[in-house]
Enzyme design. Structure first.
Site, PDB file in Angstrom:
ATOM      1  N   ALA A  65       0.828  -1.321   0.062  1.00 55.65           N
ATOM      2  CA  ALA A  65       0.049   0.005  -0.148  1.00 55.65           C
ATOM      3  C   ALA A  65       0.728   1.203  -0.013  1.00 55.65           C
ATOM      4  O   ALA A  65       2.025   1.200   0.434  1.00 55.65           O
ATOM      5  CB  ALA A  65      -0.856   0.092   1.156  1.00 55.65           C
ATOM      6  N   GLY A 110       0.736  -5.122   0.908  1.00 58.45           N
ATOM      7  CA  GLY A 110      -0.410  -5.238  -0.051  1.00 58.45           C
ATOM      8  C   GLY A 110      -0.250  -5.845  -1.249  1.00 58.45           C
ATOM      9  O   GLY A 110      -1.152  -6.162  -1.812  1.00 58.45           O
ATOM     10  N   GLU A 113      -0.390  -9.344  -0.446  1.00 57.89           N
ATOM     11  CA  GLU A 113      -1.813  -9.774  -0.201  1.00 57.89           C
ATOM     12  C   GLU A 113      -2.599  -9.889  -1.582  1.00 57.89           C
ATOM     13  O   GLU A 113      -3.536 -10.467  -1.794  1.00 57.89           O
ATOM     14  CB  GLU A 113      -2.273  -8.773   0.701  1.00 57.89           C
ATOM     15  CG  GLU A 113      -1.807  -8.750   2.188  1.00 57.89           C
ATOM     16  CD  GLU A 113      -2.018  -7.675   2.810  1.00 57.89           C
ATOM     17  OE1 GLU A 113      -1.690  -6.537   2.689  1.00 57.89           O
ATOM     18  OE2 GLU A 113      -2.577  -7.794   4.011  1.00 57.89           O
ATOM     19  N   GLU A 133       4.840  -4.873   7.233  1.00 59.97           N
ATOM     20  CA  GLU A 133       3.932  -3.930   7.871  1.00 59.97           C
ATOM     21  C   GLU A 133       4.194  -3.585   9.387  1.00 59.97           C
ATOM     22  O   GLU A 133       4.331  -2.226   9.865  1.00 59.97           O
ATOM     23  CB  GLU A 133       2.311  -4.100   7.796  1.00 59.97           C
ATOM     24  CG  GLU A 133       1.762  -4.038   6.540  1.00 59.97           C
ATOM     25  CD  GLU A 133       1.922  -5.389   5.746  1.00 59.97           C
ATOM     26  OE1 GLU A 133       2.796  -6.538   6.032  1.00 59.97           O
ATOM     27  OE2 GLU A 133       1.081  -5.425   4.882  1.00 59.97           O
TER      28      GLU A 133
END
Ligand code: CAA
Length: 259
Positions: A65, A110, A113, A133
């Site tokens: 992200a 992300g 993911e 993260e």
């Protein structure tokens, strides 16, 4: 539809979708997330597309992200951001066409993911995976605590998530995160070859196979097998099964017609 942050090519019923923000290692900012959602919705509807390959431009698949956009989020905004990511991942899982992640470099946070939401992952030998993260004082927010644990077991997932360490493609393969590793220059060709094999099958059966696996995966075995029986029954609603079985008996290649 034209996209600012994605490249889309369609050939031989296969869509090659590339995240194209290489200056930020394809990090998922709001624009990329919105465009990915729109692209998958578009590809779901496009009858000329029977399989999708997702990859990244440059040296990353997706490096997570967008960290810069997350600075200053309130708890409510953080939750909303995570929920939006989940909407995208669920869209990929629910799309009735196979999605192959061709991980060409960093697949972090992300980005990992996103790859995990695809049907399976092929990777280049220099790809790197991780859920870093924790280094930002965060936890995975687009499904990493759940899909990764379901895929490789709680203890391996926890080790990756608590340490934030990056692992190479070979280790990711040993853990069962990815299916196959290829020399970087062969990755896309290999993904296209597998996509072509799938495209040569009946699209109706592929769609039912995907939805049966997805719908049953988190359920108890008895309920999941009921879903399988219902899906198996639905195979008989299309002439593809008649063609497939007749072709076997007649010792010829089937000519499937579903799209
Ligand atoms: N968000 C925003 N920008 C990012 C980014 C990210 N996730 N990852 C890389 N970039 C940017 C860098 O800031 C840099 O931009 P500038 O040139 O403007 O400074 C550019 O991409 C190139 O990156 P680096 O110079 O850092 O490249 P490198 O080769 O030295 O390092 C890397 C590569 C190890 C992947 C490093 O970029 C890195 O650690 N990136 C962050 C990875 C990360 O922590 N991802 C998880 C994000 S949080 C998340 O994803 C939450 C969730 O689950 C929803």
């Amino acid at each position: 539809m034209a996209y600012n942050t994605l490249l889309l090519e369609i050939a031989n019923s296969i869509a090659l979708l590339k995240v194209n923000r290489p200056q930020a290692l394809n990090a998922l900012n709001q624009e990329v997330l919105l465009e990915l959602l729109a692209a998958f919705q578009e590809l779901e509807k496009d009858v000329n597309v029977r399989a999708i390959i997702l990859t990244g431009e440059g040296k990353a698949f997706v490096a997570g992200a967008d960290i810069k956009e997350m600075l200053g989020l309130t708890p409510q905004e953080g939750r909303r951001f995570s929920k939006f990511g989940h909407t995208l991942m669920e869209t990929i899982e629910n799309i009735g066409k196979p999605v192959i992640a061709a991980v060409n470099g960093f697949a972090l946070g992300g980005g990992m993911e996103l790859a995990l939401a695809c049907d399976f992952i092929f990777a280049s030998d220099d790809a790197k995976f991780g859920q870093p993260e924790i280094n930002l004082g965060l936890i995975p927010g687009f499904g990493g605590t759940q899909r990764l644990a379901r895929l490789i077991g709680k203890s391996h997932a926890k080790e990756l998530i608590y340490t934030g360490q990056m692992i190479g493609a070979q280790e990711a393969k040993e853990l069962g995160i990815i299916n196959k590793v290829f020399p970087a220059e062969d990755l896309l060709a290999a993904a296209k070859k597998t996509a072509s094999t799938i495209v040569s099958k009946g699209a109706w059966a592929v769609r039912l196979a995907k939805s049966a696996v997805e719908a049953g995966f988190d359920l108890d075995l008895k309920t999941a097998c009921q879903i399988e029986s219902d899906s198996f029954g639905l195979c008989f609603s299309h002439s593809d099964q008649k063609e497939g079985i007749t072709a076997f008996i007649e010792k010829r290649k089937p000519a499937f017609t579903s799209t």
